[in-house]
Enzyme design. Structure first.
Site, PDB file in Angstrom:
ATOM      1  N   CYS A  30      48.164  40.218  39.392  1.00 31.60           N
ATOM      2  CA  CYS A  30      47.385  40.743  38.259  1.00 31.60           C
ATOM      3  C   CYS A  30      47.490  39.815  37.050  1.00 31.60           C
ATOM      4  O   CYS A  30      48.530  39.750  36.395  1.00 31.60           O
ATOM      5  CB  CYS A  30      47.886  42.150  37.925  1.00 31.60           C
ATOM      6  SG  CYS A  30      47.238  42.830  36.391  1.00 31.60           S
ATOM      7  N   CYS A  33      48.337  41.412  33.745  1.00 29.25           N
ATOM      8  CA  CYS A  33      49.751  41.797  33.719  1.00 29.25           C
ATOM      9  C   CYS A  33      50.607  40.636  33.236  1.00 29.25           C
ATOM     10  O   CYS A  33      51.519  40.818  32.424  1.00 29.25           O
ATOM     11  CB  CYS A  33      50.223  42.228  35.107  1.00 29.25           C
ATOM     12  SG  CYS A  33      49.418  43.710  35.746  1.00 29.25           S
TER      13      CYS A  33
END
Length: 268
Positions: A30, A33
């Site tokens: 991600c 993230c």
């Protein structure tokens, strides 16, 4: 914290009874993230001692992610006393996360602010102010203490209240309150000798006197009387005063409910 070596019950749930725990649900694949991680680390360091940051990889701990309904990442949840008290999803800007966390974290002085509120309700404003002074020395950004202190200072020391109001400007949920304080503070400091000459001048001065004494109902009645006779006297001062009083007291306050319709009819 290394998310390969931790016990969720111990390191999050139990820990959150002693210190708020900020849990970052993330995954290696991600990109948002990975952008958010250093931001959260900087914020946790800035709030040092007030919050603990824990990172949980949803690929390695899918059961925990499922248990807490993590449907999109990054997902950040704040645990206090074993429960989620607030959360957000996505890589938000650092300043926005700081503001969110500042509002979400409980104050160490919540009991003191509550005591000050009770004292104000009993008419013991001097004692309340002394408590709030101490709170604001130790926690200058305590919004609840700041707002209450403004209420205490506004009618006796409007100059002090306006300075405090500048510190409250921009805080979510306090926009109308700050607008009202700014308007009321200006009215309370108004030089009455400089008021325009007009048949309503004395009624307007009487309204200001009622306002200074905190007699809101009488002040509204007098300001509405001015509106009926000379709508734009003192740069529309009576209309602005009424709206400020309504905002300051709140729409559900008995005084607001008593005068709001009369005010609306006076305008039209």
């Amino acid at each position: 914290m290394n998310d390969h070596q931790f016990d969720f019950s111990c390191d999050v749930l139990e820990q959150s009874h002693e210190l708020p725990v900020l849990v970052d649900f993330w995954a290696q694949w991600c990109d948002p993230c990975r952008m958010l991680t250093p931001v959260l680390e900087r914020i946790a360091e800035k709030f040092g001692g007030k919050v603990k940051l824990v990172k949980i990889n949803t690929e390695e701990y899918p059961d925990i992610a499922s248990r807490y309904n993590v449907s999109g990442i990054p997902n950040v949840k704040l645990f206090i006393d074993g429960s989620i008290t607030d959360e957000f999803t996505g890589a938000l800007p650092e300043a926005q996360i700081e503001q969110w966390l500042k509002r979400a974290l409980p104050s160490r002085y919540s009991a003191e602010v509550k005591l000050a509120q009770d004292l104000v309700g009993e008419g013991k404003e001097r004692q309340a102010a002394a408590i709030l002074d101490e709170v604001l020395v130790n926690e200058a950004d305590n919004i609840a203490a700041l707002a209450l202190m403004i209420r205490i200072r506004l009618f006796g020391h409007p100059d002090d209240a306006l300075k405090l109001n500048e510190r409250l400007e921009g805080e979510p949920g306090y926009g109308e309150f700050c607008d009202a304080v700014r308007t009321l503070g200006g009215l309370l400091q108004k030089d009455e000798d400089a008021l325009p000459d007009d048949p309503v001048r004395e009624r307007y001065r009487a309204a200001l006197a009622c306002l200074r004494s905190g007699a809101f109902s009488d002040a509204l009645e007098a300001f509405i009387g001015v509106i009926r006779e000379s709508r734009y006297y003192d740069d529309d001062g009576s209309r602005k005063a009424c709206i400020a009083i309504f905002k300051y007291l709140g729409e559900d306050h008995p005084v607001t409910l008593k005068h709001r319709r009369v005010f609306d009819r006076a305008l039209y």
